[in-house]
Design an enzyme around this catalytic site. Structure first.
Site, PDB file in Angstrom:
ATOM      1  N   HIS A   3      -1.253  -1.144 -10.207  1.00 61.75           N
ATOM      2  CA  HIS A   3      -1.884  -1.870  -9.106  1.00 61.75           C
ATOM      3  C   HIS A   3      -2.452  -3.216  -9.592  1.00 61.75           C
ATOM      4  O   HIS A   3      -3.642  -3.511  -9.433  1.00 61.75           O
ATOM      5  CB  HIS A   3      -2.988  -1.037  -8.447  1.00 61.75           C
ATOM      6  CG  HIS A   3      -3.297  -1.487  -7.045  1.00 61.75           C
ATOM      7  ND1 HIS A   3      -3.818  -0.640  -6.101  1.00 61.75           N
ATOM      8  CD2 HIS A   3      -3.166  -2.691  -6.431  1.00 61.75           C
ATOM      9  CE1 HIS A   3      -3.990  -1.302  -4.963  1.00 61.75           C
ATOM     10  NE2 HIS A   3      -3.597  -2.555  -5.145  1.00 61.75           N
ATOM     11  N   ARG A  62       0.844  -1.184   0.000  1.00 60.34           N
ATOM     12  CA  ARG A  62       0.000   0.000   0.000  1.00 60.34           C
ATOM     13  C   ARG A  62       0.885   1.241   0.000  1.00 60.34           C
ATOM     14  O   ARG A  62       1.886   1.309   0.714  1.00 60.34           O
ATOM     15  CB  ARG A  62      -0.928   0.027   1.233  1.00 60.34           C
ATOM     16  CG  ARG A  62      -2.064  -0.985   1.193  1.00 60.34           C
ATOM     17  CD  ARG A  62      -3.082  -0.629   0.130  1.00 60.34           C
ATOM     18  NE  ARG A  62      -4.217  -1.533   0.109  1.00 60.34           N
ATOM     19  CZ  ARG A  62      -4.329  -2.627  -0.623  1.00 60.34           C
ATOM     20  NH1 ARG A  62      -3.318  -2.981  -1.410  1.00 60.34           N
ATOM     21  NH2 ARG A  62      -5.418  -3.374  -0.586  1.00 60.34           N
ATOM     22  N   GLU A  80      -5.089   6.703  -7.441  1.00 56.52           N
ATOM     23  CA  GLU A  80      -5.076   5.808  -8.597  1.00 56.52           C
ATOM     24  C   GLU A  80      -6.294   6.089  -9.471  1.00 56.52           C
ATOM     25  O   GLU A  80      -7.410   6.065  -8.958  1.00 56.52           O
ATOM     26  CB  GLU A  80      -5.059   4.346  -8.126  1.00 56.52           C
ATOM     27  CG  GLU A  80      -3.802   4.003  -7.329  1.00 56.52           C
ATOM     28  CD  GLU A  80      -3.782   2.574  -6.821  1.00 56.52           C
ATOM     29  OE1 GLU A  80      -4.692   1.781  -7.176  1.00 56.52           O
ATOM     30  OE2 GLU A  80      -2.868   2.224  -6.058  1.00 56.52           O
TER      31      GLU A  80
END
Length: 365
Positions: free
Chosen positions: A313, A265, A294
């Protein structure tokens, strides 16, 4: 067999509702009379935006799903992936006793409120652990060996052979790998790296030293790990206590030839401090799969750096990890219903709640 219950399942763009419904039928069929089905967020881009905001701010920021508002009162189980199980959901589902999310993180569930109301919460530990651990090792190789940069140069009509780390491109053999966090994913990374003949340092204050040593790694404090490691890979969970757990102090003591990998993270790391050490070439490079926002902000300093590999991601996103997770969730809930010990309960104190015990007897008798 006891009284059958209704379950409400909400899929999304990552795992469609059909996957959850099939898993309910397969594992919870004897206990469920009807599966109420809906999609929480079917647009991929919007899902990424919403789930990231929920992870940063908690589920209470979200509004109530229309299907929950309409039929939530009928259901005694609620399952999904990123569905934000807030007090709004619990208020709309007065008969709710079981919540399940088919992911390791439970940032989208208000566990404190669920516990207060006697609602048992399930997650799925390790559902994408193989995927993320594979990816972390791949990111180490990609950044250190300039794989993505060489690929981009060819696609751009060039034949690039010189990079910012050309004077010290490493091999893995005899290097020191530092793992921040030694849960399921961190341990898999250690196992997968063992064939490279590396030395592994681990910093995780919540894991007994014996468990770390049992896998051939060495437990160390955070400062030693950052000073001595040639590669540092982050595998900790993001909590209030671990926000910016890695900051200027830690990054500033890294070797000039070291690499920083984050597939966990973004919030675990001070992003400004990381950008600064990369800009100043204080470390060899970084590989990042997670970002504060994001999609990544277009003015992010990482976009202008030549010593960083960026991905969208995707570390945990494999067909196997996604397709299998609803089944893992329902299978564990079925263990409870069949009188066995469940593996993935997040608030086990609810098992001692008299109201929950009475409900469980009623539906499993």
């Amino acid at each position: 067999m006891g009284r059958k219950v209704k379950a409400l399942v909400l899929g999304d763009a990552m795992i469609r509702v059909e996957g959850f419904a099939k898993a309910v039928a397969r594992h919870l069929g004897p206990f469920v009379s009807e599966t109420i089905q809906g999609e929480w967020e079917s647009n991929w881009s919007e899902l990424q935006r919403r789930r990231l905001e929920v992870e940063k701010q908690g589920p209470e920021i979200e509004t109530l799903d229309p299907l929950v508002a309409q039929r939530g009162a009928e259901a005694e189980m609620l399952m999904g992936l990123f569905v934000p199980v807030s007090t709004k959901y619990m208020d709309a589902m007065p008969n709710l006793h079981v919540v399940g999310v088919s992911r390791a993180g439970v940032e989208n569930v208000n566990i404190a409120e669920a516990t207060k109301r006697g609602i048992l919460v399930f997650n799925v530990e390790g559902r994408n652990a193989e995927a993320v651990s594979d990816f972390a090792v791949g990111m180490m190789l990609c950044e250190a060996r300039n794989i993505a940069r060489a690929h981009y140069s060819i696609k751009s009509g060039q034949w690039r052979k010189t990079f910012s780390n050309s004077d010290f491109v490493p091999e893995f053999k005899d290097r020191t790998i530092g793992l921040v966090g030694f849960g399921y994913i961190g341990r898999l990374v250690a196992r997968k790296l063992s064939g490279f003949n590396v030395n592994i340092l681990v910093h995780d204050p919540f894991v007994p030293a014996e468990d770390i040593k049992a896998l051939g790694a060495t437990p160390v404090d955070k400062e030693q790990l950052f000073k001595e490691s040639d590669f540092i890979s982050v595998h900790a969970r993001l909590t209030e206590d671990t926000k910016k757990y890695i900051g200027k102090k830690e990054l500033s003591v890294m070797k000039k030839t070291a690499y920083f990998i984050n597939t966990a993270r973004a919030g675990l790391v001070d992003q400004d401090a990381l950008a600064q050490v990369l800009q100043n070439n204080q470390i060899a490079g970084a590989a990042l799969d997670v970002f504060t926002n994001e999609p990544i902000d277009q003015d992010s300093p990482f976009l202008s750096l030549d010593n960083v590999t960026l991905t969208t991601h995707i570390a945990g996103t494999t067909a196997d990890a996604l397709n299998n997770s609803p089944g893992l969730l329902m299978e564990d809930i079925a263990r409870l219903m069949n009188g066995q010990k469940a593996r993935f309960i997040k608030n086990p104190q609810v098992l001692d709640d008299p109201n929950f015990q009475a409900w469980l007897r009623e539906v499993t008798a």
